[in-house]
Motif scaffolding. Sequence first.
Motif, short mmCIF file in Angstrom:
data_model
loop_
_atom_site.label_atom_id
_atom_site.label_comp_id
_atom_site.label_asym_id
_atom_site.label_seq_id
_atom_site.Cartn_x
_atom_site.Cartn_y
_atom_site.Cartn_z
N GLU A 1 0.89 -1.25 -0.05
CA GLU A 1 0.41 0.01 0.19
C GLU A 1 1.56 1.22 0.20
O GLU A 1 0.56 2.20 -0.85
N GLU B 1 1.15 3.41 -3.62
CA GLU B 1 -0.05 4.03 -3.55
C GLU B 1 -0.34 5.34 -2.61
O GLU B 1 -0.23 5.99 -2.98
N GLY C 1 2.48 7.71 -3.84
CA GLY C 1 2.45 8.22 -4.98
C GLY C 1 2.82 9.67 -5.14
O GLY C 1 4.23 9.57 -6.16
N GLU C 2 2.18 10.41 -5.49
CA GLU C 2 2.07 11.47 -5.85
C GLU C 2 3.42 12.49 -5.26
O GLU C 2 4.25 12.89 -6.11
N GLU D 1 7.16 -0.14 -8.51
CA GLU D 1 6.42 -0.62 -8.44
C GLU D 1 6.20 -2.12 -8.97
O GLU D 1 5.81 -3.67 -8.51
#
Length: 144
Positions: free
Chosen positions: A46, A49, A52-53, A71
């Motif tokens: 997780e 995600e 991520g940004e 990933e």
Amino acid sequence: MNASTETHATPNEESAATVVSSAQSTTANPPLAPEELTVRCLTSEEAFEALGEAWEELSHGIPFRRPAWCEAWWRHYREPNAELLILAVEDHAGRLIGLAPWYQERSLREGRVIRFLGSGEVCSDYVTLLSQRGGESAVALSIH
């Protein structure tokens, strides 16, 4: 499953790591002190995600440092005994300012070995600690 631990970093100038950084930024970030940073250890998928940004920004556009590549590499090329070991370095406001995109493997012959995501049989170029520009030393010192 969200295995996460937190530690507060302490500076150790004698063990400062060298961090490869991208070109110098035209805007200066305020200096960071390692003792002001928090390091979180993320061991579940997780993390890709969740980070991520912010991770994308720290990659500075280098393909093999991007979360999408890391990933994909993790899902397709990791060894069966590999465990994700991502260290997220955050400032006092909880902003991600550095990242150690690692995994660990254990074997009887080599013991515990920590490697960068993307290393191994299918090698990626330019894998390193990730940091906002100007924060390289503080990030390296915080995860020593």
